[in-house]
Design an enzyme around this catalytic site. Sequence first.
Site, PDB file in Angstrom:
ATOM      1  N   LYS A  68      -5.355  -0.429 -14.695  1.00  0.00           N
ATOM      2  CA  LYS A  68      -4.545   0.799 -14.752  1.00  0.00           C
ATOM      3  C   LYS A  68      -3.238   0.639 -15.542  1.00  0.00           C
ATOM      4  O   LYS A  68      -2.758   1.600 -16.139  1.00  0.00           O
ATOM      5  CB  LYS A  68      -4.209   1.274 -13.336  1.00  0.00           C
ATOM      6  CG  LYS A  68      -5.378   1.886 -12.600  1.00  0.00           C
ATOM      7  CD  LYS A  68      -4.890   2.397 -11.256  1.00  0.00           C
ATOM      8  CE  LYS A  68      -6.006   3.043 -10.477  1.00  0.00           C
ATOM      9  NZ  LYS A  68      -5.500   3.735  -9.284  1.00  0.00           N
ATOM     10  N   ASP A 105      -3.508  10.561  -9.520  1.00  0.00           N
ATOM     11  CA  ASP A 105      -3.369  10.159  -8.107  1.00  0.00           C
ATOM     12  C   ASP A 105      -2.371  11.044  -7.363  1.00  0.00           C
ATOM     13  O   ASP A 105      -2.630  11.495  -6.253  1.00  0.00           O
ATOM     14  CB  ASP A 105      -2.896   8.698  -8.007  1.00  0.00           C
ATOM     15  CG  ASP A 105      -4.071   7.742  -7.878  1.00  0.00           C
ATOM     16  OD1 ASP A 105      -5.157   8.172  -7.458  1.00  0.00           O
ATOM     17  OD2 ASP A 105      -3.883   6.551  -8.196  1.00  0.00           O
TER      18      ASP A 105
HETATM   19  P1  NAP Z   1      -1.737  -2.665  -4.104  1.00  0.00           P
HETATM   20  O1  NAP Z   1      -0.976  -2.274  -5.306  1.00  0.00           O
HETATM   21  O2  NAP Z   1      -2.434  -3.987  -4.030  1.00  0.00           O
HETATM   22  O3  NAP Z   1      -0.735  -2.553  -2.829  1.00  0.00           O
HETATM   23  C1  NAP Z   1      -1.147  -2.964  -1.554  1.00  0.00           C
HETATM   24  C2  NAP Z   1      -0.046  -2.607  -0.554  1.00  0.00           C
HETATM   25  O4  NAP Z   1      -0.511  -2.942   0.774  1.00  0.00           O
HETATM   26  C3  NAP Z   1       1.249  -3.415  -0.769  1.00  0.00           C
HETATM   27  O5  NAP Z   1       2.336  -2.604  -0.421  1.00  0.00           O
HETATM   28  C4  NAP Z   1       1.072  -4.577   0.237  1.00  0.00           C
HETATM   29  O6  NAP Z   1       2.303  -5.146   0.645  1.00  0.00           O
HETATM   30  C5  NAP Z   1       0.426  -3.841   1.389  1.00  0.00           C
HETATM   31  N1  NAP Z   1      -0.280  -4.730   2.297  1.00  0.00           N
HETATM   32  C6  NAP Z   1      -1.389  -5.482   2.030  1.00  0.00           C
HETATM   33  N2  NAP Z   1      -1.748  -6.192   3.125  1.00  0.00           N
HETATM   34  C7  NAP Z   1      -0.844  -5.881   4.094  1.00  0.00           C
HETATM   35  C8  NAP Z   1      -0.678  -6.295   5.449  1.00  0.00           C
HETATM   36  N3  NAP Z   1      -1.504  -7.181   6.025  1.00  0.00           N
HETATM   37  N4  NAP Z   1       0.356  -5.780   6.154  1.00  0.00           N
HETATM   38  C9  NAP Z   1       1.202  -4.888   5.598  1.00  0.00           C
HETATM   39  N5  NAP Z   1       1.095  -4.460   4.308  1.00  0.00           N
HETATM   40  C10 NAP Z   1       0.081  -4.952   3.571  1.00  0.00           C
HETATM   41  O7  NAP Z   1      -2.876  -1.594  -3.783  1.00  0.00           O
HETATM   42  P2  NAP Z   1      -2.859  -0.009  -4.090  1.00  0.00           P
HETATM   43  O8  NAP Z   1      -3.557   0.240  -5.356  1.00  0.00           O
HETATM   44  O9  NAP Z   1      -1.486   0.507  -3.891  1.00  0.00           O
HETATM   45  O10 NAP Z   1      -3.828   0.530  -2.928  1.00  0.00           O
HETATM   46  C11 NAP Z   1      -3.439   0.483  -1.554  1.00  0.00           C
HETATM   47  C12 NAP Z   1      -4.501   1.178  -0.688  1.00  0.00           C
HETATM   48  O11 NAP Z   1      -4.586   2.545  -1.075  1.00  0.00           O
HETATM   49  C13 NAP Z   1      -5.924   0.611  -0.846  1.00  0.00           C
HETATM   50  O12 NAP Z   1      -6.541   0.639   0.430  1.00  0.00           O
HETATM   51  C14 NAP Z   1      -6.609   1.599  -1.789  1.00  0.00           C
HETATM   52  O13 NAP Z   1      -8.012   1.655  -1.595  1.00  0.00           O
HETATM   53  C15 NAP Z   1      -5.947   2.893  -1.336  1.00  0.00           C
HETATM   54  N6  NAP Z   1      -5.943   3.974  -2.352  1.00  0.00           N
HETATM   55  C16 NAP Z   1      -6.618   5.112  -2.064  1.00  0.00           C
HETATM   56  C17 NAP Z   1      -6.606   6.158  -2.944  1.00  0.00           C
HETATM   57  C18 NAP Z   1      -7.363   7.396  -2.598  1.00  0.00           C
HETATM   58  O14 NAP Z   1      -7.725   8.140  -3.499  1.00  0.00           O
HETATM   59  N7  NAP Z   1      -7.609   7.661  -1.309  1.00  0.00           N
HETATM   60  C19 NAP Z   1      -5.901   6.077  -4.153  1.00  0.00           C
HETATM   61  C20 NAP Z   1      -5.206   4.895  -4.433  1.00  0.00           C
HETATM   62  C21 NAP Z   1      -5.243   3.846  -3.512  1.00  0.00           C
HETATM   63  P3  NAP Z   1       2.980  -6.370  -0.199  1.00  0.00           P
HETATM   64  O15 NAP Z   1       3.660  -5.729  -1.375  1.00  0.00           O
HETATM   65  O16 NAP Z   1       3.905  -6.999   0.750  1.00  0.00           O
HETATM   66  O17 NAP Z   1       1.852  -7.276  -0.619  1.00  0.00           O
END
Ligand code: NAP
Length: 292
Positions: A68, A105
Site C-alpha cells: 500500500k 478505507d
Molecule cells: P498494522 O499497520 O500492522 O497495525 C496493527 C495495529 O495493531 C498496531 O497499532 C499494533 O500496535 C496493534 N497491535 C497488534 N497486536 C497487538 C496486541 N497484542 N495488543 C495491542 N495492540 C496490538 O495493521 P493495519 O493494516 O492497521 O490493520 C489492523 C487491523 O485492521 C487488522 O485486523 C486488519 O485486518 C483490520 N483492517 C480491516 C479493514 C476493514 O475493511 N474491515 C480495513 C483495514 C484494516 P503496535 O504499533 O504497538 O505494534
Amino acid sequence: MPNPIPLGVFGYPAGHILSPVLHNGAAEALGVDYHYLAYEVRPEQIGEAVRGAQSMGFRGLTITIPHKVAVTEFVDEMSEDARLMGAVNTLVFEEDGRIVGHNTDGIGWLRFVEETTGEYPKGKRCLVLGAGGAARAIAVKIAQCGAEHLEIRNRTAEKAAELARFVEESIPGAKASGGGLENLQEAAAGCGLVVNTTSQGMWGDAEREAASPIPEDAIPESAICSDAVYIPPDTAFLKAAERRGAKTVRGTGWLVYQGAASWKLWTGTDMPTDLVMQKLLDALDKRIKGED
Ligand code: NAP
C-alpha cells in the site's frame, strides 16, 4: 465473445484475500462483464506488476499488504485521501494513460458508520485504538469530519503520539493527542465514537480472538463502537460494547463499503452491498469452519 474487463488485487501473500468474493459477487449481481482475481506479487516486483496490468487492459486494482505504501511511487496522481493517508488501496487506470492512486478505507468506513447508526463524527470526542495503517485512514477521516477531539492510543505509545501530531499538522482545525494503553477508562470517558484498529479480537489465535482492545467497563454506554476486525464478524470488543448498550458497527461493513467505493471508481456503478455482504459472511463462515 470478448474477454471480461480484468480487475484484481495485488498482495503478498494472496491466498487469504477475500476481495474477489466482493467484486465478482457485484459483477454477477449487476450482470456486468468484469472479472476480478487475486495475484501474489512479490514486493520487489510491484512496479513491474502495476505496469503489466495497465498494458493488459486492467481497469483497476486493489492494492493490499504489503504494497500500500510502496505502490505510491508508481502512480501519476494521488487522491487527497491517499496523500493524507500515505497509502494507496485502489488504482484506477484512466483511459488517457494516467495511473491514479486512491484510498477508499476512510470513506468506506465513514459511509458504513453513517448508514448503520445515522450518526457522524462531527462534534464528537473520538477514541481510536491502534496506530497502524487502518488507524491512519480512520484518524484522517475523523479529523476531516470535524470531530471535537481525537485521542489515539496504541501499544507503542510513540506511534500514537506521532499519528496525532500528523493529524493536527495536516488537517486544519484538528485537535488530537496520543499515548499508550494505560488509563483507557479516562481516555474513553465522554467519547461518542470508539474505533478499534488493532488486530486484537481477530480469529486464528484463541487468545487474541478472546481479547478486547479496551476493558468492558471503560466503553461509554452511549458511544458508537466500530471494529476494523472482520473475522469473526462479532468480535470480543463488539460483544462487550453491545452488553454496555452501545451501538456497534462491524468490520465486515467497513470491508464491503471500502470495496464498494473502489468498485464505483472502476465501473461507475453502485455495488449491491446487501447481497455482497451476505456473500462475504458466507465466505467468512466457511473460513472459520475450515471449509475453504
Ligand atoms: P498494522 O499497520 O500492522 O497495525 C496493527 C495495529 O495493531 C498496531 O497499532 C499494533 O500496535 C496493534 N497491535 C497488534 N497486536 C497487538 C496486541 N497484542 N495488543 C495491542 N495492540 C496490538 O495493521 P493495519 O493494516 O492497521 O490493520 C489492523 C487491523 O485492521 C487488522 O485486523 C486488519 O485486518 C483490520 N483492517 C480491516 C479493514 C476493514 O475493511 N474491515 C480495513 C483495514 C484494516 P503496535 O504499533 O504497538 O505494534
